[in-house]
Design a protein around this motif. Structure first.
Motif, PDB file in Angstrom:
ATOM      1  N   LYS A  74      13.970 -18.218  19.419  1.00  0.00           N
ATOM      2  CA  LYS A  74      15.338 -18.313  18.914  1.00  0.00           C
ATOM      3  C   LYS A  74      16.121 -17.083  19.363  1.00  0.00           C
ATOM      4  O   LYS A  74      15.564 -16.135  19.920  1.00  0.00           O
ATOM      5  CB  LYS A  74      15.339 -18.440  17.388  1.00  0.00           C
ATOM      6  N   TRP A  75      17.433 -17.097  19.094  1.00  0.00           N
ATOM      7  CA  TRP A  75      18.303 -16.035  19.592  1.00  0.00           C
ATOM      8  C   TRP A  75      17.875 -14.661  19.112  1.00  0.00           C
ATOM      9  O   TRP A  75      17.922 -13.684  19.879  1.00  0.00           O
ATOM     10  CB  TRP A  75      19.756 -16.322  19.203  1.00  0.00           C
ATOM     11  N   ASN A  76      17.458 -14.548  17.829  1.00  0.00           N
ATOM     12  CA  ASN A  76      17.075 -13.235  17.314  1.00  0.00           C
ATOM     13  C   ASN A  76      15.789 -12.741  17.956  1.00  0.00           C
ATOM     14  O   ASN A  76      15.599 -11.536  18.154  1.00  0.00           O
ATOM     15  CB  ASN A  76      16.959 -13.265  15.786  1.00  0.00           C
ATOM     16  N   ASP A  77      14.875 -13.667  18.324  1.00  0.00           N
ATOM     17  CA  ASP A  77      13.659 -13.275  19.044  1.00  0.00           C
ATOM     18  C   ASP A  77      14.013 -12.752  20.430  1.00  0.00           C
ATOM     19  O   ASP A  77      13.453 -11.744  20.893  1.00  0.00           O
ATOM     20  CB  ASP A  77      12.705 -14.464  19.172  1.00  0.00           C
ATOM     21  N   LEU A  78      14.938 -13.430  21.089  1.00  0.00           N
ATOM     22  CA  LEU A  78      15.349 -12.991  22.420  1.00  0.00           C
ATOM     23  C   LEU A  78      16.055 -11.638  22.357  1.00  0.00           C
ATOM     24  O   LEU A  78      15.866 -10.780  23.233  1.00  0.00           O
ATOM     25  CB  LEU A  78      16.263 -14.032  23.060  1.00  0.00           C
ATOM     26  N   GLU A  79      16.864 -11.431  21.316  1.00  0.00           N
ATOM     27  CA  GLU A  79      17.510 -10.124  21.184  1.00  0.00           C
ATOM     28  C   GLU A  79      16.478  -9.016  20.978  1.00  0.00           C
ATOM     29  O   GLU A  79      16.611  -7.917  21.534  1.00  0.00           O
ATOM     30  CB  GLU A  79      18.520 -10.141  20.037  1.00  0.00           C
ATOM     31  N   ASP A  80      15.437  -9.284  20.203  1.00  0.00           N
ATOM     32  CA  ASP A  80      14.354  -8.304  20.029  1.00  0.00           C
ATOM     33  C   ASP A  80      13.693  -7.985  21.368  1.00  0.00           C
ATOM     34  O   ASP A  80      13.387  -6.827  21.666  1.00  0.00           O
ATOM     35  CB  ASP A  80      13.304  -8.839  19.056  1.00  0.00           C
ATOM     36  N   ILE A  81      13.459  -9.026  22.173  1.00  0.00           N
ATOM     37  CA  ILE A  81      12.820  -8.831  23.472  1.00  0.00           C
ATOM     38  C   ILE A  81      13.701  -7.984  24.385  1.00  0.00           C
ATOM     39  O   ILE A  81      13.229  -7.038  25.025  1.00  0.00           O
ATOM     40  CB  ILE A  81      12.492 -10.192  24.114  1.00  0.00           C
ATOM     41  N   VAL A  82      14.980  -8.323  24.451  1.00  0.00           N
ATOM     42  CA  VAL A  82      15.893  -7.568  25.312  1.00  0.00           C
ATOM     43  C   VAL A  82      15.985  -6.121  24.847  1.00  0.00           C
ATOM     44  O   VAL A  82      15.907  -5.180  25.649  1.00  0.00           O
ATOM     45  CB  VAL A  82      17.287  -8.221  25.343  1.00  0.00           C
ATOM     46  N   ARG A  83      16.129  -5.919  23.545  1.00  0.00           N
ATOM     47  CA  ARG A  83      16.257  -4.572  22.993  1.00  0.00           C
ATOM     48  C   ARG A  83      15.003  -3.729  23.297  1.00  0.00           C
ATOM     49  O   ARG A  83      15.107  -2.586  23.760  1.00  0.00           O
ATOM     50  CB  ARG A  83      16.481  -4.664  21.482  1.00  0.00           C
ATOM     51  N   THR A  84      13.845  -4.303  23.063  1.00  0.00           N
ATOM     52  CA  THR A  84      12.588  -3.576  23.278  1.00  0.00           C
ATOM     53  C   THR A  84      12.338  -3.309  24.749  1.00  0.00           C
ATOM     54  O   THR A  84      11.909  -2.220  25.142  1.00  0.00           O
ATOM     55  CB  THR A  84      11.418  -4.377  22.683  1.00  0.00           C
ATOM     56  N   THR A  85      12.625  -4.305  25.585  1.00  0.00           N
ATOM     57  CA  THR A  85      12.400  -4.158  27.022  1.00  0.00           C
ATOM     58  C   THR A  85      13.300  -3.064  27.595  1.00  0.00           C
ATOM     59  O   THR A  85      12.867  -2.249  28.424  1.00  0.00           O
ATOM     60  CB  THR A  85      12.658  -5.491  27.743  1.00  0.00           C
ATOM     61  N   LYS A  86      14.539  -3.008  27.159  1.00  0.00           N
ATOM     62  CA  LYS A  86      15.448  -1.966  27.619  1.00  0.00           C
ATOM     63  C   LYS A  86      15.001  -0.589  27.119  1.00  0.00           C
ATOM     64  O   LYS A  86      15.076   0.402  27.864  1.00  0.00           O
ATOM     65  CB  LYS A  86      16.867  -2.261  27.138  1.00  0.00           C
ATOM     66  N   ALA A  87      14.526  -0.525  25.876  1.00  0.00           N
ATOM     67  CA  ALA A  87      14.094   0.753  25.318  1.00  0.00           C
ATOM     68  C   ALA A  87      12.939   1.352  26.106  1.00  0.00           C
ATOM     69  O   ALA A  87      12.804   2.577  26.205  1.00  0.00           O
ATOM     70  CB  ALA A  87      13.702   0.583  23.853  1.00  0.00           C
ATOM     71  N   HIS A  88      12.102   0.482  26.671  1.00  0.00           N
ATOM     72  CA  HIS A  88      10.955   0.948  27.458  1.00  0.00           C
ATOM     73  C   HIS A  88      11.252   0.965  28.959  1.00  0.00           C
ATOM     74  O   HIS A  88      10.351   1.098  29.772  1.00  0.00           O
ATOM     75  CB  HIS A  88       9.736   0.070  27.165  1.00  0.00           C
ATOM     76  N   LYS A  89      12.530   0.802  29.293  1.00  0.00           N
ATOM     77  CA  LYS A  89      13.002   0.896  30.689  1.00  0.00           C
ATOM     78  C   LYS A  89      12.292  -0.103  31.613  1.00  0.00           C
ATOM     79  O   LYS A  89      11.923   0.210  32.743  1.00  0.00           O
ATOM     80  CB  LYS A  89      12.842   2.336  31.209  1.00  0.00           C
ATOM     81  N   ASN A  90      12.114  -1.309  31.091  1.00  0.00           N
ATOM     82  CA  ASN A  90      11.528  -2.400  31.882  1.00  0.00           C
ATOM     83  C   ASN A  90      12.549  -3.502  32.147  1.00  0.00           C
ATOM     84  O   ASN A  90      12.214  -4.681  32.229  1.00  0.00           O
ATOM     85  CB  ASN A  90      10.318  -2.997  31.152  1.00  0.00           C
ATOM     86  N   GLU A  91      13.826  -3.103  32.294  1.00  0.00           N
ATOM     87  CA  GLU A  91      14.892  -4.095  32.441  1.00  0.00           C
ATOM     88  C   GLU A  91      14.650  -5.074  33.581  1.00  0.00           C
ATOM     89  O   GLU A  91      15.082  -6.233  33.512  1.00  0.00           O
ATOM     90  CB  GLU A  91      16.250  -3.412  32.658  1.00  0.00           C
ATOM     91  N   ASP A  92      13.968  -4.620  34.633  1.00  0.00           N
ATOM     92  CA  ASP A  92      13.753  -5.514  35.777  1.00  0.00           C
ATOM     93  C   ASP A  92      12.929  -6.735  35.393  1.00  0.00           C
ATOM     94  O   ASP A  92      12.987  -7.763  36.061  1.00  0.00           O
ATOM     95  CB  ASP A  92      13.079  -4.772  36.934  1.00  0.00           C
TER      96      ASP A  92
END
Length: 404
Positions: free
Chosen positions: A253-271
């Motif tokens: 769901k949208w909130n799960d995807l937001e968690d993924i995006v937030r966490t991935t960016k925090a660990h500098k894995n945006e690619d």
């Protein structure tokens, strides 16, 4: 590169070596509102994501594909009776339907032999080992997969479990003690979010798999919600130095995807959020974009919007769902697919310069859909519509160089 020739590998034939082009494939199967996709790597290794075989598909007058027949035919052509990996993103019926009749299960002899397809390595979220079941559910497919996953984990082979919540360790540690083993004897079989999955490398396979989810809190904080605790992967395939990314999302769901995006960016894995193929969540449900459907078009939440904008030029968006017609009554549909969500995806498809929004149950037509087949080589990514399979490819995405 082999012998100085870009985009090829060496194959021995009659005591000589010939250069052949690297070719990976990604396939999506038309199974209604359900998920089954497969990655076939250039070296022959196969990863199957989910399995949804609908009983009515065995009749000639239904649009859904006979998944069992199709997969067995493909494996027979490859002279195989196994998948290298079968990954169940979560235990909902539309992701496991018919699977316990198709695959060989190691935990009981009655699920073996008789033409069953073997699984060399099973990938499951930790939630699948923790779900509770009452006495009336003991033969349900999610219970059988829970038993299979627990068996493989205790035996210490042929499985990877994604996330290592304390709730699961409380079950596992006493079992290991009974076997005379240390409480951390199975730690190597657990994979956390934010890590590459062992067993696949760009060097050996031309592919690697990055785990986005689940997080430990999905199983250690209250009731397990299957969709939130599901597997989410970035599958990166390389051909002639060019990288292509398949985003396999399941039913987040949208909130799960937001968690993924937030966490991935925090660990500098945006690619790892970039995508050439995006298997959109939950059969084109608006709930994977926002908590509000919208009248004509769903407006995505801010971090979901960021994910949509990570699409590469000439990418594809795939909806594993029934047809999504733009007709008046579609705007009032409660169950997915939702036309408002489709409009949203198409808006961002255009914004990033992606090539097409595809629906598994629409191609080449809704009466007799065929699998979507994407081919990846050094020249780019090609979608071959069913009507022209075997003919010259006409819908091609240009590659991006590795590391860019």
């Amino acid at each position: 590169m082999a012998n100085g020739v870009p985009g090829c590998r060496l194959r021995r034939s009659n005591a000589s070596e010939v250069c052949v082009a690297v070719l990976h494939k990604v396939l999506f199967y038309p199974v209604g509102n359900g998920d089954t996709s497969q990655v076939v790597l250039d070296n022959g290794r196969r990863i199957l994501f989910d399995f949804c075989h609908r009983p009515q598909s065995e009749k000639d007058d239904t649009p859904e594909i006979d998944l069992k027949k199709r997969l067995k035919s493909e494996l027979a052509d490859a002279k195989r009776d196994y998948f290298d990996v079968v990954a169940f993103t979560h235990a909902d019926a539309d992701h496991i339907m018919g699977s316990t009749e198709f695959f060989e299960l190691q935990h009981a002899a009655k699920y073996q032999g008789d033409g069953r397809i073997k699984i060399k390595e099973l990938w499951v979220p930790a939630a699948m080992l923790l779900e509770e079941a009452d006495n009336q559910q003991q033969q349900d497919e999610f219970v059988l997969w829970r038993q299979e996953a627990r068996h493989r984990l205790l035996e210490g082979r042929d499985i990877l479990v994604f996330s290592q919540p304390e709730a699961l360790m409380k079950w596992l540690r006493p079992k290991l003690k009974e076997r005379g083993e240390s409480e951390n004897a199975r730690d190597h079989l657990f994979i956390d979010a934010g890590r590459l999955v062992p067993g696949f490398t760009l060097g050996a396979d031309g592919a690697e798999v990055f785990c986005h989810s689940p997080f430990i809190e999905h199983c250690d904080e209250g009731d397990i919600i299957r969709n939130s605790a599901a597997l989410v992967f970035n599958v990166r395939m390389r051909a002639d130095g060019a990288d292509f990314d398949y985003l396999e999302v399941g039913d987040a769901k949208w909130n799960d995807l937001e968690d993924i995006v937030r966490t991935t960016k925090a660990h500098k894995n945006e690619d790892r959020l970039a995508w050439d193929i995006f298997n959109i969540p939950h059969h084109c449900s608006y709930l994977s974009l926002s908590d509000e459907k919208g009248d004509k078009e769903t407006e995505p939440k801010p971090l979901v919007k960021e994910l949509l904008l990570m699409g590469k030029k000439d990418a594809y968006i795939v909806s594993c769902s029934k047809p999504v017609p733009d007709i008046k009554q579609a705007y009032d549909e409660i169950q997915p697919p939702h036309i408002q969500a489709r409009h949203c995806y198409e808006r961002y498809k255009d914004e990033v310069g992606a090539r097409q929004f595809l629906v598994t149950m629409e191609e080449p037509n809704a009466n007799k859909p065929e699998p979507l087949i994407f081919e990846i080589n050094g020249k780019g990514m090609v979608w071959k519509p069913a009507a022209i399979v075997g003919a010259a490819a006409i819908i091609t995405s240009k590659p991006s160089r590795a590391g860019r």
